[in-house]
Design a protein around this motif. Structure first.
Motif, PDB file in Angstrom:
ATOM      1  N   LEU A 138       2.263  12.109 -77.898  1.00 54.72           N
ATOM      2  CA  LEU A 138       0.974  11.753 -77.501  1.00 54.72           C
ATOM      3  C   LEU A 138       0.493  11.236 -76.085  1.00 54.72           C
ATOM      4  CD1 LEU A 138       0.704  11.023 -81.068  1.00 54.72           C
ATOM      5  CD2 LEU A 138      -0.280  12.923 -80.418  1.00 54.72           C
ATOM      6  N   ARG A 139       1.070  10.049 -75.495  1.00 50.32           N
ATOM      7  CA  ARG A 139       1.111   9.270 -74.517  1.00 50.32           C
ATOM      8  C   ARG A 139       0.902   9.967 -73.617  1.00 50.32           C
ATOM      9  NH1 ARG A 139       4.175   5.369 -76.686  1.00 50.32           N
ATOM     10  NH2 ARG A 139       6.097   6.279 -75.978  1.00 50.32           N
ATOM     11  N   GLU A 140       1.121  10.808 -73.353  1.00 51.77           N
ATOM     12  CA  GLU A 140       1.192  12.221 -72.004  1.00 51.77           C
ATOM     13  C   GLU A 140       0.510  13.164 -71.579  1.00 51.77           C
ATOM     14  OE1 GLU A 140       5.957  12.859 -71.464  1.00 51.77           O
ATOM     15  OE2 GLU A 140       6.356  10.940 -71.191  1.00 51.77           O
TER      16      GLU A 140
ATOM     17  N   GLY B  53       5.162   3.309 -79.397  1.00 54.58           N
ATOM     18  CA  GLY B  53       6.897   4.113 -80.488  1.00 54.58           C
ATOM     19  C   GLY B  53       7.951   4.586 -79.483  1.00 54.58           C
ATOM     20  N   GLU B  54       9.150   5.393 -79.685  1.00 55.81           N
ATOM     21  CA  GLU B  54       9.712   5.419 -78.489  1.00 55.81           C
ATOM     22  C   GLU B  54       9.730   6.535 -78.844  1.00 55.81           C
ATOM     23  OE1 GLU B  54      10.314   4.099 -75.660  1.00 55.81           O
ATOM     24  OE2 GLU B  54       8.946   2.784 -76.576  1.00 55.81           O
ATOM     25  N   GLY B  55       9.626   7.407 -79.714  1.00 61.08           N
ATOM     26  CA  GLY B  55      10.450   8.978 -80.723  1.00 61.08           C
ATOM     27  C   GLY B  55       9.338   9.993 -79.522  1.00 61.08           C
ATOM     28  N   ALA B  56       9.606  11.258 -79.585  1.00 63.48           N
ATOM     29  CA  ALA B  56       9.345  12.044 -78.692  1.00 63.48           C
ATOM     30  C   ALA B  56       8.112  12.275 -79.002  1.00 63.48           C
ATOM     31  CB  ALA B  56      10.187  13.663 -79.079  1.00 63.48           C
TER      32      ALA B  56
ATOM     33  N   ARG C 144      -5.816  13.996 -79.109  1.00 62.38           N
ATOM     34  CA  ARG C 144      -5.507  13.251 -78.051  1.00 62.38           C
ATOM     35  C   ARG C 144      -6.231  13.179 -76.880  1.00 62.38           C
ATOM     36  NH1 ARG C 144      -2.243  17.503 -80.306  1.00 62.38           N
ATOM     37  NH2 ARG C 144      -0.004  17.767 -79.224  1.00 62.38           N
ATOM     38  N   ASP C 145      -7.589  13.946 -77.210  1.00 64.49           N
ATOM     39  CA  ASP C 145      -8.760  13.133 -76.643  1.00 64.49           C
ATOM     40  C   ASP C 145      -8.842  11.892 -76.977  1.00 64.49           C
ATOM     41  OD1 ASP C 145      -8.970  15.134 -75.076  1.00 64.49           O
ATOM     42  OD2 ASP C 145     -10.155  16.250 -76.175  1.00 64.49           O
TER      43      ASP C 145
ATOM     44  N   VAL D 183      -7.143   4.998 -79.440  1.00 65.08           N
ATOM     45  CA  VAL D 183      -5.672   5.139 -80.746  1.00 65.08           C
ATOM     46  C   VAL D 183      -4.638   4.332 -79.590  1.00 65.08           C
ATOM     47  CG1 VAL D 183      -4.327   6.535 -81.428  1.00 65.08           C
ATOM     48  CG2 VAL D 183      -6.432   7.460 -81.571  1.00 65.08           C
ATOM     49  N   GLU D 184      -4.257   3.385 -80.340  1.00 64.72           N
ATOM     50  CA  GLU D 184      -2.739   2.574 -79.805  1.00 64.72           C
ATOM     51  C   GLU D 184      -1.946   3.564 -79.917  1.00 64.72           C
ATOM     52  OE1 GLU D 184      -0.360  -1.375 -80.155  1.00 64.72           O
ATOM     53  OE2 GLU D 184      -2.731  -1.504 -80.351  1.00 64.72           O
TER      54      GLU D 184
END
Length: 210
Positions: free
Chosen positions: A207-209, A199-202, A187-188, A195-196
């Motif tokens: 991870l993006r949020e 994807g649109e999955g949960a 996550r960090d 890390v790129e």
């Protein structure tokens, strides 16, 4: 089949080592977490193991209820090895052992073999608590995929995801090594832009949020 050696100690750790303490056994388990594997595939992904030792360990694992062997239906008609539920219960053991051994890695030696999917278990540990789903991981040395929250079936596999993944992670070797060795959480690494995530999955959204 050779008789099983035993420490003959009434201790659960000793009993466990009776089953998985022989050289190569836990690494065979690591490879079988990818699902059913042919003997030739196992031999290719376990550089350094002799054919005699691999065959012996597979027979021992089958006898001890850690794996089974079955024949694929035509046109495959090949034998494959796969873990039993008892064998799959070694996942947290391998993860803990890998985490404990990170400090012993040091710099990669010229003689050290490497496979992209050997990063699967450390990355899976970093995805604990994430939604269940299929993740494709792209590294400089190759691509593999893994399943979070998988209670049965493969834990990871070589190559691109078999279908549209819930998240796709792209990272360089230095970042992957930092995550594997515990110097950086996944996550960090995402927050730092190392890390790129696509994807649109949960799972990708979390991870993006995070």
């Amino acid at each position: 089949m050779s008789p099983r050696r035993s420490y003959d100690q009434y201790c659960s750790a000793a009993r466990a080592l009776d089953l998985v303490g022989d050289r190569w056994t836990l690494l065979i388990v690591r490879e079988l977490l990818a699902g059913p594997r042919r003997y030739t595939d196992l031999h290719a992904d376990l550089p350094g193991v002799s054919t005699d030792v691999l065959a012996s360990r597979l027979k021992d694992m089958e006898r001890d209820g850690l794996s089974t062997r079955r024949r694929l239906p035509p046109p495959g008609a090949a034998y494959v090895y796969e873990l039993t539920q008892r064998g799959r219960e070694l996942i947290p053991v391998l993860q803990a052992l890998g985490e404990w051994g990170e400090d012993a890695l040091g710099e990669r030696r010229p003689t050290d073999a490497v496979r992209a999917h050997w990063s699967a278990l450390p990355l899976l540990r970093n995805l604990d608590g994430c939604p269940a789903g299929l993740v494709e991981v792209r590294l400089e040395e190759g691509t593999f995929h893994l399943w979070t929250g998988a209670e049965e079936g493969p834990v990871y596999g070589d190559g691109p995801a078999p279908g549209e993944p819930d998240a796709r992670l792209t990272l360089d070797e230095a970042t992957c090594e930092a995550v594997r060795r515990g110097g950086l959480t996944l996550r960090d690494a995402v927050r730092a832009g190392r890390v790129e995530v696509s994807g649109e999955g949960a799972l990708a959204k979390e991870l993006r949020e995070s």
